[in-house]
Design a protein around this motif. Structure first.
Motif, short mmCIF file in Angstrom:
data_model
loop_
_atom_site.label_atom_id
_atom_site.label_comp_id
_atom_site.label_asym_id
_atom_site.label_seq_id
_atom_site.Cartn_x
_atom_site.Cartn_y
_atom_site.Cartn_z
N THR A 233 0.81 -1.22 0.00
CA THR A 233 0.00 0.00 0.00
C THR A 233 0.84 1.27 0.00
OG1 THR A 233 -0.12 0.01 2.40
CG2 THR A 233 -1.89 -1.13 1.23
N PHE A 234 2.16 1.15 0.02
CA PHE A 234 3.07 2.31 0.02
C PHE A 234 2.70 3.30 1.12
CE2 PHE A 234 3.43 0.56 -4.17
CZ PHE A 234 4.78 0.60 -4.42
N ARG A 235 2.80 2.87 2.36
CA ARG A 235 2.48 3.72 3.51
C ARG A 235 3.73 4.04 4.31
NH1 ARG A 235 -1.66 0.61 7.01
NH2 ARG A 235 0.01 -0.87 6.83
N TRP A 236 3.70 5.20 4.93
CA TRP A 236 4.77 5.61 5.85
C TRP A 236 4.13 6.04 7.16
CZ3 TRP A 236 4.83 6.48 0.69
CH2 TRP A 236 5.96 6.03 0.00
N ARG A 237 4.90 5.95 8.23
CA ARG A 237 4.43 6.36 9.55
C ARG A 237 5.28 7.54 9.99
NH1 ARG A 237 5.77 5.00 15.00
NH2 ARG A 237 7.46 3.74 14.22
N LEU A 238 4.63 8.53 10.54
CA LEU A 238 5.34 9.70 11.08
C LEU A 238 5.04 9.76 12.57
CD1 LEU A 238 7.07 12.17 10.45
CD2 LEU A 238 4.96 13.45 10.16
N HIS A 239 6.09 9.53 13.37
CA HIS A 239 5.95 9.60 14.82
C HIS A 239 6.32 11.03 15.23
CE1 HIS A 239 5.70 7.93 18.83
NE2 HIS A 239 6.82 8.54 19.14
N VAL A 240 5.40 11.71 15.92
CA VAL A 240 5.58 13.11 16.30
C VAL A 240 5.65 13.22 17.82
CG1 VAL A 240 4.63 15.44 16.13
CG2 VAL A 240 4.27 13.81 14.26
N ILE A 241 6.71 13.86 18.33
CA ILE A 241 6.86 14.07 19.77
C ILE A 241 6.83 15.58 20.01
CG2 ILE A 241 8.30 13.70 21.79
CD1 ILE A 241 9.62 11.38 20.23
N SER A 242 5.83 16.03 20.75
CA SER A 242 5.69 17.47 21.01
C SER A 242 6.67 17.91 22.09
CB SER A 242 4.26 17.81 21.41
OG SER A 242 3.97 17.23 22.66
N PRO A 243 6.90 19.22 22.21
CA PRO A 243 7.85 19.71 23.22
C PRO A 243 7.49 19.31 24.65
CG PRO A 243 7.39 21.44 21.65
CD PRO A 243 6.45 20.30 21.35
N ASN A 244 6.19 19.06 24.93
CA ASN A 244 5.80 18.66 26.28
C ASN A 244 5.92 17.16 26.50
OD1 ASN A 244 3.61 17.51 25.02
ND2 ASN A 244 2.10 18.92 25.86
N GLY A 245 6.40 16.42 25.48
CA GLY A 245 6.62 14.99 25.63
C GLY A 245 5.52 14.11 25.10
N ALA A 246 4.37 14.69 24.76
CA ALA A 246 3.26 13.91 24.21
C ALA A 246 3.66 13.42 22.81
CB ALA A 246 2.00 14.75 24.13
N SER A 247 3.24 12.22 22.47
CA SER A 247 3.59 11.69 21.16
C SER A 247 2.36 11.11 20.48
CB SER A 247 4.69 10.63 21.27
OG SER A 247 4.22 9.52 21.98
N ARG A 248 2.44 11.08 19.15
CA ARG A 248 1.35 10.50 18.36
C ARG A 248 1.94 9.97 17.06
NH1 ARG A 248 1.16 15.93 17.05
NH2 ARG A 248 0.79 16.39 14.87
N ASP A 249 1.22 9.05 16.46
CA ASP A 249 1.61 8.50 15.16
C ASP A 249 0.62 8.96 14.11
OD1 ASP A 249 3.86 7.08 15.88
OD2 ASP A 249 2.73 5.28 16.38
N THR A 250 1.13 9.24 12.93
CA THR A 250 0.31 9.60 11.80
C THR A 250 0.69 8.68 10.65
OG1 THR A 250 0.26 11.91 12.48
CG2 THR A 250 -0.28 11.46 10.19
N LEU A 251 -0.31 8.16 9.96
CA LEU A 251 -0.06 7.29 8.82
C LEU A 251 -0.19 8.12 7.55
CD1 LEU A 251 0.50 4.34 8.14
CD2 LEU A 251 -1.96 4.05 7.83
N ILE A 252 0.78 8.01 6.66
CA ILE A 252 0.81 8.75 5.42
C ILE A 252 0.70 7.74 4.29
CG2 ILE A 252 2.15 10.30 3.95
CD1 ILE A 252 3.64 11.13 6.55
N THR A 253 -0.25 7.94 3.38
CA THR A 253 -0.41 7.03 2.25
C THR A 253 -0.23 7.80 0.96
OG1 THR A 253 -2.79 7.34 2.16
CG2 THR A 253 -2.00 5.56 3.53
N THR A 254 0.18 7.09 -0.08
CA THR A 254 0.38 7.72 -1.37
C THR A 254 -0.81 7.55 -2.29
OG1 THR A 254 1.35 5.72 -2.32
CG2 THR A 254 2.86 7.30 -1.27
N GLY A 255 -1.69 6.61 -1.97
CA GLY A 255 -2.80 6.31 -2.85
C GLY A 255 -2.40 5.38 -3.98
N VAL A 256 -1.15 4.94 -3.98
CA VAL A 256 -0.67 4.03 -5.01
C VAL A 256 -0.79 2.62 -4.49
CG1 VAL A 256 1.37 3.30 -6.32
CG2 VAL A 256 0.99 5.73 -5.86
N ALA A 257 -1.34 1.75 -5.29
CA ALA A 257 -1.45 0.35 -4.90
C ALA A 257 -0.82 -0.50 -5.99
CB ALA A 257 -2.91 -0.04 -4.71
N THR A 258 -0.31 -1.63 -5.60
CA THR A 258 0.31 -2.51 -6.59
C THR A 258 -0.59 -3.67 -6.87
OG1 THR A 258 1.49 -3.74 -4.88
CG2 THR A 258 2.64 -1.90 -5.93
#
Length: 87
Positions: free
Chosen positions: A62-87
């Motif tokens: 599915t050509f996906r990437w994950r972006l892990h974000v850590i805020s200055p206060n230490g909170a973290s979250r994950d975001t999934l990024i997709t290209t819309g390209v499928a094989t």
């Protein structure tokens, strides 16, 4: 393998320890602080506000990437990024 490094506006270094799979923040005085564990990112970036970005691929059909974000206060979250390209 070299360890990815980024610097923030305060002169702190952010280093991914690829062997231990952790993210360290190292201050100008040499003191280090563990920011994240189970890190599988191959790059690190720090925004001017101190937000840390750790991209990693979840590369499959599915050509996906994950972006892990850590805020200055230490909170973290994950975001999934997709290209819309499928094989």
């Amino acid at each position: 393998m070299p360890h990815p490094i980024a610097l923030d506006a305060y002169g702190r270094a952010y280093v991914i320890d690829s062997y231990r799979h952790v993210l360290w923040r190292i201050g100008p005085d040499g003191r280090r602080m563990l920011l994240a564990t189970n890190v599988d990112a191959e790059a690190v970036a720090v925004a001017p506000d101190g937000t840390v970005y750790l991209p990693s691929d979840a590369f499959d059909a599915t050509f996906r990437w994950r972006l892990h974000v850590i805020s200055p206060n230490g909170a973290s979250r994950d975001t999934l990024i997709t290209t819309g390209v499928a094989t």
